[in-house]
Enzyme design. Structure first.
Site, PDB file in Angstrom:
ATOM      1  N   GLN A  54       0.825  -1.197   0.000  1.00 12.30           N
ATOM      2  CA  GLN A  54       0.000   0.000   0.000  1.00 12.30           C
ATOM      3  C   GLN A  54       0.868   1.260   0.000  1.00 12.30           C
ATOM      4  OE1 GLN A  54      -2.946  -2.255   3.077  1.00 12.30           O
ATOM      5  NE2 GLN A  54      -3.207  -0.053   3.045  1.00 12.30           N
ATOM      6  N   CYS A  65      -8.643   1.826   9.169  1.00 17.23           N
ATOM      7  CA  CYS A  65      -8.852   2.937  10.089  1.00 17.23           C
ATOM      8  C   CYS A  65      -7.553   3.687  10.290  1.00 17.23           C
ATOM      9  CB  CYS A  65      -9.340   2.434  11.439  1.00 17.23           C
ATOM     10  SG  CYS A  65      -8.118   1.474  12.330  1.00 17.23           S
ATOM     11  N   GLU A 115     -12.992   4.746   6.103  1.00 19.88           N
ATOM     12  CA  GLU A 115     -13.016   3.928   7.306  1.00 19.88           C
ATOM     13  C   GLU A 115     -14.147   4.248   8.275  1.00 19.88           C
ATOM     14  OE1 GLU A 115      -9.159   5.574   8.037  1.00 19.88           O
ATOM     15  OE2 GLU A 115      -9.803   6.328   9.964  1.00 19.88           O
TER      16      GLU A 115
END
Lengths: 794, 291
Positions: free
Chosen positions: A221, A369, A738
């Protein structure tokens, strides 16, 4: 005449996802789709024990299998000073175990072979002699006197404590509690879960001896951080490292850390001078890569009789597994746990946090999150409901009287965060109206008379997302900014590259919409590229809902730089001074004569064919954006449930979500994000967790035991919105990826607890499996506390 | 998935398949729907030398009802065929209730009833249903066919009584002698999860009096539980609140559940009792409707 922004796919257009064209045709380019000439395959041998000394490793049989090219052990890694690697939390993590194994599934050896079958056969042929050691599976055991020391590899580590940390005003909080009419207490556990992207982790390392260049295709990522880390750890020159993150089949935070498999495949490629592919299997992913949560709370709230919250006291015990490799960019040891209660006007608060080592997998990650915000908001909203119940107040009203008011921004929270905007009361009102709050309360009373248990749960929260600002957020010292580079071609088409990396968020679609909004270039005329460190500008990647708040802002800023240059070109083409040129979407015109104008495409052509004297040719630029603050979306989630008292099974009746994520770039994608988040929230509340038995065996090592929700049991969701633009973001957007995952779980749990109100049950730990609910109901007591797997009445 | 190496055979006739099994000498596994075998191959829990794929054998994908009411299910009849079966809806309520809750829709598209019985997983739903129904398995070997009651077919967890050169070719539900009633209830944590508890009840009645009863329990023992005492107690009288409660208690006593991550033993027993009562209450309702 100005362009119709929706028609060109600008802001607010529910534009179809352009990346789906290849995904739905099976033409995505995922890590396992990549095949290089001469490529070998790597498999990892993992520990069956959670804690054991390695007495010997015999690899001779594996070397004897035809097609096996290399067998790597910890000893061999150690001879190259690679047996241990640094973690993102300034700890160390074993690449391949040398002294002992510290969790079940830990990497012990690697076999590189002509194909993956042979590599797996090779792993099975390795004989490892283990001497099992006592196992620790929860913080209570970790902190017990005389507990076995897990990290005996570390000098000066004499117990299993990773950190002790605190924030807030201790004495002020004590004073508030001394003045309280009522103190509401609640102990909670947010269980361990795993982000479990459909695609597991993997890499293809390709070291080219002729050019000395190392190319690594990997599921990351944050490819730029990986490049920096490889350069610093492996001491390879950074310009000779190229990290390519291809299409990712989900990430959810799981693909932020550096895993031993990546490192081993890189070393293997360097040693063998051939490309080496490692594709983790599902069990490997679930038992060894970054988990999430696993935090216990002791929460206390000081209350005045009229419902005003006077102070908050929280203590958390977090279970970090065998290595402290939390993938979090903040300076705060327990992440953003202290963002709890940010939407409430709390005079004073104090948080203490202790982290411990256990014999469980390492790699705490921020599963969909900002780090620890999920736990923070869950704890907050469970404590809020318990407090309302303790005061015998309506749970909606209790929230309302404690909210930060619309006119009270900017607001400094008791823990020190600065919130900047919000209409919390309005969101709650929209939610209550949508769910039919008053009617439901009546319905609930009626049902109760007939022995049926209905419940309603509310969760309201604002959360900080979009790390960072560079003052407080960095990874390995690299500041949490992000970047965009925009090149407008001669014919008015463009290519945009950013330092973010989509894993399914739809960047290729939405980034083009921001450019379309700023420049009037139709979104369809813009290619978006990410993930290749040789071409993309340096950025910190995608997690913590930071892409739109940070990279998205950089895209707006670089577009504005382009527009500024285009304005000069327009003035030149229109033969007026720059000051006389006005902008409307897609076109400059002469203020005094609006019919005289040039399009952005005409300006682009001029940049290559007809620039004024002294002007640098071309129409391209980049922008690095360091946000002044986090963004603070707000949400109100409400769920209604019915509990079957005979079985403990509960069914969701209705779910209403009201999200305020500021200005929405692509409403369809935003709604998709919210639906996905609510699905995960429902999963956390009802089924999805990873637990361990006393021996440290992972219960949840495959999809039969680790339950992910499917379309068959996931309830429907009704979505609503309130829009409060972010005051500091160039296009007024906030993160949204999120919110529902973070705020949703408490709505479901609160609903079940509301249904059980009056039975003597104040808490059931997630997931609210039917047997737990039944046990709580029949024994009229809480079902919560430390695992391991419950063995209450064998 | 990277299973161990195995020889793959795809015979076109039963005789050929049985010959391959004979040659395999106990080291061959039969592949029908593959919904249990393939995961075991993947995890290398099973490493057979040979996999005999019977999907190319014609004429095994049927399910039908004989004129006398006997129901026959071929070895390649998929769960989904049974889920969508007009025959079951008309003739066999216990099977009709179980078919839609077998695993998940994806598994149901491939998996087979006969394969599920052969797999002998104590958490498999069909074994309870077939035990409740008094069903049997037709096995074919080099020396011909034999019929084995499902109650005797399962030797232990994941063990059946088939000889290595025998192939289960059909499941049989005997013709009923009275009015057929029954049901299947399953508690699962999620669609596709193994049963925490499953209860299958099959009844035959004549003028409201129960003349045959079978109760099979899923997931509450080392093998599928045949709750004989509970079933026996129902025979010879009508269903009453008292007989229903009694059957529930006896079935709960007959269960041998273990505490695990699906729930405590106490809870599972309680669910057995609750489900027996719920199914039988439902039967009473439907009998009243019919009358």
């Amino acid at each position: 005449m100005s362009l119709d922004e929706i028609k060109i796919g600008g802001m607010g257009a529910s534009r179809r996802r352009v990346e789906d064209n290849r995904f739905i045709r099976g033409k995505g380019n995922y890590i396992d789709d990549i095949v290089l000439p001469g490529m070998l395959h790597m498999e990892i041998l993992r520990s069956p024990f959670a804690h054991a000394r390695i007495k010997s490793i015999d690899t001779s049989k594996a070397w004897g299998i035809p097609g096996v090219r290399l067998v790597m052990t910890g000893e061999m890694m150690a001879s190259r000073n690679l047996a241990w690697m640094p973690t993102l939390s300034y700890d160390t993590q074993a690449v391949l175990a040398t002294d002992k194994v510290r969790f079940q599934g830990q990497e012990v050896a690697c076999v590189i072979a002509d194909d993956a079958y042979i590599a797996k056969d090779g792993c099975e042929a390795i004989v490892v002699e283990y001497e099992p050691l006592p196992v620790i599976v929860n913080p209570l055991q970790a902190m017990a006197p005389g507990a076995p020391l897990i990290r005996d590899d570390k000098e000066n580590q004499h117990d299993n404590v990773v950190f002790d940390w605190e924030v807030g005003d201790k004495s002020g909080t004590e004073r508030a509690f001394a003045q309280a009419d009522v103190v509401s207490k609640l102990d909670l556990h947010y269980p361990r879960s795993h982000p479990s992207p459909m695609e597991t982790c993997g890499s293809i390392a390709d070291f080219d001896r002729a050019t000395s260049k190392l190319t690594v295709y990997m599921t990351s990522q944050a490819p730029h951080i990986i490049r920096a880390a490889v350069a610093m750890v492996a001491e390879l020159p950074e310009h000779m490292i190229r990290i390519v993150s291809p299409d990712l089949g989900g990430g959810f935070g799981n693909k932020v850390p550096v895993y031993p498999g990546y490192v081993a495949s890189i070393l293997a490629s360097i040693l063998l001078e051939r490309p080496v592919k490692w594709i983790e299997d599902k069990t490997g992913n679930l038992i060894s890569t970054g988990f999430a949560r696993d935090v216990y709370l002791r929460g206390e709230m000081a209350l005045r009789k009229d419902g005003k919250i006077l102070g908050i006291r929280m203590h958390t015990d977090s279970d970090h597994g065998a290595f402290f490799s939390d993938a979090q960019p903040s300076k705060f040891k327990i992440g953003l746990m202290h963002s709890a209660f940010a939407c409430y006007d709390i005079p004073v608060a104090h948080l203490t946090a202790r982290g411990v080592y256990t014999n469980k997998a390492p790699g705490g990650v921020a599963y969909r999150c900002s780090f620890r915000v999920t736990e923070a908001m869950f704890f907050q909203e469970r404590m809020v409901q318990a407090a309302a119940d303790d005061l015998d107040m309506d749970q909606a009203e209790f929230r309302r009287i404690n909210f930060v008011g619309d006119d009270d921004f900017p607001h400094r929270t008791a823990f020190g965060f600065l919130t900047d905007s919000g209409q919390y009361g309005k969101c709650l009102d929209v939610g209550l109206e949508a769910i039919g709050y008053k009617d439901f309360l009546k319905q609930k009373e009626e049902a109760k008379k007939r022995g049926r248990l209905l419940g309603i749960g509310i969760s309201t929260m604002t959360e900080p997302l979009g790390a960072g600002n560079s003052r407080e957020y960095d990874i390995l010292g690299i500041k949490m900014f992000d970047s965009a580079e925009l090149r407008v071609h001669m014919t008015g088409k463009a290519i945009l590259r950013t330092g973010a990396k989509s894993q399914g968020q739809g960047h290729e679609t939405t980034w083009a919409q921001i450019v379309a909004h700023e420049l009037g270039i139709p979104a369809d005329d813009i290619t978006v590229e990410e993930g290749d460190t040789d071409t993309a500008p340096f950025g910190m990647g995608t997690y913590a809902s930071r892409s739109t708040p940070v990279a998205g802002a950089a895209i707006a800023m670089v577009s504005r730089k382009i527009r500024a240059k285009a304005r000069k070109l327009a003035a030149h083409l229109l033969e007026v001074s720059e000051e006389d040129v006005e902008w409307e979407l897609g076109r400059f015109y002469v203020r005094s004569s609006p019919d005289r104008g040039v399009t952005i495409q005409e300006c682009a052509m001029a940049a290559y064919t007809n620039m004024p004297d002294g002007m640098e040719p071309g129409l391209e630029n980049n922008a690095y954006y360091d946000p002044p603050n986090l963004t603070w979306p707000f949400a109100c989630y409400i769920a209604t449930v019915e509990v079957d008292p005979q079985t403990g099974v509960w069914d969701v009746l209705n779910v209403v979500a009201v999200d305020d994520c500021g200005v929405r770039i692509n409403p369809m994608i935003v709604e998709g994000q919210i639906m996905g988040g609510l699905t995960e929230a429902y999963a956390m509340a009802s089924m999805q967790f990873i637990t361990f038995d006393e021996e440290g065996n992972c219960i949840g090592s495959n999809y039969m035991d680790y339950l992910l929700p499917t379309a068959w049991e996931t309830p429907g969701f009704e979505l609503h919105e309130v829009v409060t633009p972010c005051p500091h973001h160039p296009i007024g957007a906030k993160g949204i990826g999120e919110c529902a995952t973070v705020g949703g779980p408490a709505a479901f749990v609160n609903a079940v607890m509301d249904a059980l109100k009056g039975t003597g049950v104040r808490n059931i730990d997630m997931p609210l499996l039917s047997d737990r609910v039944y046990e709580a109901l029949t024994k009229r007591r809480d079902v919560s506390g430390m695992p391991p797997m419950r063995t209450d009445d064998v | 998935m990277y299973p161990s190496r195995f020889r793959y055979e795809a015979p076109r006739s039963l005789e050929e398949a049985i010959e391959l099994l004979r040659l395999g000498g106990g080291e061959a596994k039969v592949l029908a729907g593959g919904q249990s075998l393939v995961p075991m191959l993947k995890l290398r829990f099973a490493s057979p030398e040979m996999v005999v794929d019977i999907n190319n054998i014609a004429g095994l994908d049927y399910h039908r009802v004989d004129p006398d009411g006997t129901i026959r299910i071929g070895a390649l009849c998929r769960h989904a065929d049974l889920e969508n079966s007009a025959i079951l809806h008309a003739h066999q309520p216990t099977m009709a209730a179980a078919a839609p809750v077998i695993a998940d829709p994806i598994v149901r598209n491939r998996g087979t009833l006969v394969g599920s019985l052969c797999h002998a997983d104590p958490q498999g739903d069909w074994a309870s249903v077939m035990i409740a129904l008094g069903g049997s398995i037709i096995a074919q070997g080099p020396n011909g066919r034999r019929s084995i009651p499902v109650a005797d077919f399962v030797k232990g967890p994941f063990q059946n009584v088939l000889a290595f050169d025998e192939l289960a070719i059909e499941a049989v539900v005997p013709a009923p002698k009275g009015v057929v009633n029954g049901g299947y209830l399953k508690l699962e944590r999620r669609v596709g999860d193994f049963a925490t508890v499953g209860v299958a009840i099959a009844l035959e009645s004549s003028s409201g009096v129960i003349i045959r009863a079978g109760i099979g329990l899923t997931g509450v023992g080392g093998t599928t539980i045949n709750a004989i005492e509970a079933a026996k107690a129902l025979i010879g009288g009508p269903l009453t609140a008292e007989s229903i409660a009694n059957a529930g208690d006896l079935a709960a006593q007959g269960a041998q559940p273990r505490t695990d991550h699906r729930g405590s033993a106490t809870y599972k027993r309680h669910i057995v009792r609750t489900f027996v009562v719920r199914i039988l209450d439902g039967v009473v309702e439907s009998m009243e409707r019919a009358a």
